[in-house]
Design an enzyme around this catalytic site. Sequence first.
Site, short mmCIF file in Angstrom:
data_model
loop_
_atom_site.label_atom_id
_atom_site.label_comp_id
_atom_site.label_asym_id
_atom_site.label_seq_id
_atom_site.Cartn_x
_atom_site.Cartn_y
_atom_site.Cartn_z
N ARG A 2 22.88 85.87 64.09
CA ARG A 2 22.96 84.75 64.64
C ARG A 2 23.00 84.49 65.58
O ARG A 2 22.26 83.34 66.72
CB ARG A 2 22.64 83.17 63.51
N ASN B 59 19.38 81.50 57.83
CA ASN B 59 19.55 82.69 56.99
C ASN B 59 19.04 82.52 55.75
O ASN B 59 19.32 81.05 55.41
CB ASN B 59 21.31 83.10 56.32
#
Lengths: 779, 334
Positions: A27, A45
């Site tokens: 990320r 996610n």
Amino acid sequence: MDQRGLSKTYKAVKIKVGGRVQGVGFRPYVFSLAKRWQLNGTIQNNSDKVIIHVEGEEYSIEHFLHHLKESPPLLAKITNLEHQPTVYKSYQQFSILESDLTGSPLPAISADSAVCQDCLNELNDPSNRRYHYPFINCTQCGPRYTILEKLPYDRKHTTMHSFMMCEDCLEEYGDPMNRRHHAQPTCCAKCGPSLSLVNQKREVIAEGESAIRGTIDALTEGRIISIKGLGGYHLACDMKQPYAITHLREIKSRPTRPLAVMMRSLEIVKQYCHVSLKEEELLTSPIMPIVVLKQKINRSLPNELAPGLTTLGVMLPYTPLHYLLFKLGGLEGIVLTSANSSGLPIKYHDKDLFEKGGLSEFSLTHNRVIKNPLDDSVVEVNGLDETYLRKARGFVPEPIKTTIDTSGIVALGGQQKNTFSIGIGEHILMSPHIGEVDNEEMLDHFIQQIGVYKRIVNIDMDHVAIDKHLGYSVNKLAKDLSPNVVTVGHHHAHHVACMEDNGVVDPCVGIILDGTGYGEDGHIWGFEFLYGDAAAYKRLAHMCYCPLPGGEMAVKEPWRTASGMILHHWPKEGQEMAERLFPDKKAEISILKKMVKLKINSPMAGTCGRLFDTVSAILGVCLKSSYEGEAAIKLAGYMNENYLNARSIEKVAQSYPFKIIQSAKGPFQLDFSPMISQIIQEKEQLQLEEIIYKFHQTVVLSCVEMILALYKEKAWLPKRIVLSGGSFQNGYLSRELSNSLKQKGFKVYAHQQIPCHDGGLSFGQLIIAAHKVKNEKLK
Amino acid sequence: MVQRISLAHGEGGELTHQLIQEVFMSAFSSKKEIQHDSAVFPIEGKRIAVTTDSYVVQPIFFPGGNIGKLAITGTVNDLAVCCAVPKMITAGFILEEGFALSDLNKIVHSMAEEAKAANVKIVAGDTKVVEKGSADGIFINTTGIGAISEQVCSPAIKKGDCVVVSGTIGDHGIAILSARNQLGLLTDVQSDCASLHSLIQSLLEQVDGIRLMRDPTRGGLATSLVELCEDFQFSVELEEDLIPIRREVTGACNILGFDPLYLANEGKVVIVCDSTNKDKVIEIMQNHKYGEEAKVIGKVISVNDSNGKLYSRTQIGTTRRIHRLNGMILPRIC
Ligand SMILES: [Fe+3]
Ligand SMILES: [Mg+2]
Ligand SMILES: [Zn+2]
Ligand SMILES: [Zn+2]
């Protein structure tokens, strides 16, 4: 405003990324990539994927996608990436959304990873606040599975939850631009775990950096130290002090089995061993496994490390603590082997380490709790192929895609080098290497490991798959796990493990060269030519049976297997032949002869492993084996290229005679007796290396000829061949057989990510059980 | 496929166990009695024990005894371990046509001798002769009747109780094997074939806290203890180091690849007793000619175990689970 005027187009795409993309700094990486290309949107996610929405200029999006595919974070492993145009939402920034755990339940557990270069730079920088801090880590490195209590992978679900992050660490953790953004185990000297050097009474002798210095001093003095690593305790000593190594071997009750060493740096490794590019790549990869290297001929390392072998298992410092052990002193290398007596489970709790005063005088330990124990992984390279002898640290547990639904099935594997496998949808989770499960301690350890998986991935166990051998220890557990027990033939499991490993589903031929597995006819199999798939198989051919006088004892004492084979093939003169080969076993051989004749404790076996044992014993390379596979490993050691070159052994394409016995009804048979008798003759005339070379070529040739004979009779057989079984750990065998068959026009499949030895059994068993379950449901 | 009886059904191990459970116990619906080597029941106020056994040993003459002696000692011991004083024995003979009369004489005389020594009377008999090939020389069946003595075992097993064996194990197994096959083992190991009633009686008379006894015959010490553990619901841990085994037996096992724990004994008793009385037990045994090498070999580690198990601590410090003898043990190591 763009200089090129009004021609630019704005677009939005939705990207789904699957694979190992969580807990690997994915990320923050995407976040900075989006910033770089001035794209806005979101990243989130879910249980098994990362979902990205980016919008902005088309040209930038293309670059963004290109980078995402071509240079993902070091630890990420993208298995699929889909993108499609979506609605433009006019986001004002790029942001990271809370995880959404409602998706498919496939667990994404990250593997532990060796300390990264960025962290090493900080570790070495006196001005950095983590200077010389042995627990430094980031999103790109550090502990993962070993500290995991349950999913999702979040700090509160790891053993790091007992350490409160300090303000500085918390700030880094929360900053999406920082490389420690959401680095769950992040910490520093102020807030994280600390080191101590303790004696046998668990009294602290030194702490922090002086604990490291104390350890270095003790190692330099030739002492044995227990060192807490990532997945358990190691016993360590200086690799250059023969006396210390011998002492360590005594403590561990491991007289001759090779020990692994950790060396200071790649440069040092190259001083002692040959390192190919592929080997270098593995040594320095984030996995940092033990790589089995060829020692240089004029090596100056003590023979005690790997007695009688030309290879040595080597790894590089993979935790910051290991790194400091070398940096703060002058050691070139240390022996590093799990801190438990041979045959017992790896120790990873302080209370176990100090049981009965512990194994070593001092222990370098720390207060970061290891939740899930894990051994070091071991890999060997043949040319460009890597063969995993043991998959553990750095690997597990990663879901492996399957060709069939495996839900609700667990497979318990075999007896040695064992693993278990758990089915979850169209994936299999394989346990790390557990080892030989033959005593209650290992059995408890095995049960506990299944418990770890149950805790992490909440699954049902409706069916349990086991080997057909009644004596395997793990089989006794089956009934407790589920009343639905599926028994699977040993070599069928090997065959299917290799098929599935290569995504092959249509029936194919398999050459299974193995140690000793229980055969469907009650004899011991291990040199098998099979045809079939996961649903059913047929035995096309095998090596002819010879007795193993003394049963399991014969496997431990190759001279018995050799005598059994000789007595079987030459009932008349066999006794004299065996006596000449093993003059100090005369008395025993006359008894063996009667055992063979009267069938007293002399099971019949036709296996490649025992054929290697026989040749090893006849040549005097190994009469008695003190660890699993010793005779075959030592024989294969003579095939070491550097060694052969140094001794200027001519590698002529020669082989020994053998017979193929065709039969209209039963399977064809391979008879190696002509080879055995010629080897016995040539023993006095030729150099050992030449005989061993010829022997290896004979095994390859016999397989090729058998295959040709089978295809001649059964022209309908598909030209696909899988190679499996423990003997394919022998690099020469797997390489040459595969090449020879390819030259004859066959499509050959060797193992990819599943071990060829019994560590891969559970994988094959699970697939076979899945087919059986599916077929039952259809009925 | 028609299931047939194999030799392994008679080895005293897993298959014998299955045969008894699935064929005999279900048909005869007897449960309790089979836990012991003899059945114990009252007749006119007195408690008596009855047992029966058939002897088919080959060779019929072996170092340390013959089939006749064995037919008496075996039955005497089965009574004795149930706390009975052997009183009477009946003997049935199945003889093969052509069997040497002189051999029969020798066998019968040793039976008489052993019966006299054990103070039992041979009270009835039966003889059948079968055609050549229908039997192997001679088979003997004996039935024994004993009176339950005043002192009996009380199987109130406690954690910490000791497991004692009266002497070296495996002697009979090796003696028979080497006599049968002339393997050329360089041993003169004799069968331990002996009547143990007097040893057992002195124990019962002189010590309290004897919980259980068993004569570890077919299937060896291992199988006998596994059966005790399962039937009486307790678990035992043996110390491999402490188990008395003759050097020659160890040597023979090393060559043959056998585990001495599974070899037959014909003159040994294994006892579970209160640990506070263990020294007394050992003393009495060691003072008897059939118990000179008695040893404490392990202890009870748990009771009320619906799934009683037998373990052994090995010399390298691991724990091994021991199961019943299970046919031919095929290698598990690769
Ligand atoms: Fe195998
Ligand atoms: Mg009996
Ligand atoms: Zn890092
Ligand atoms: Zn901090």
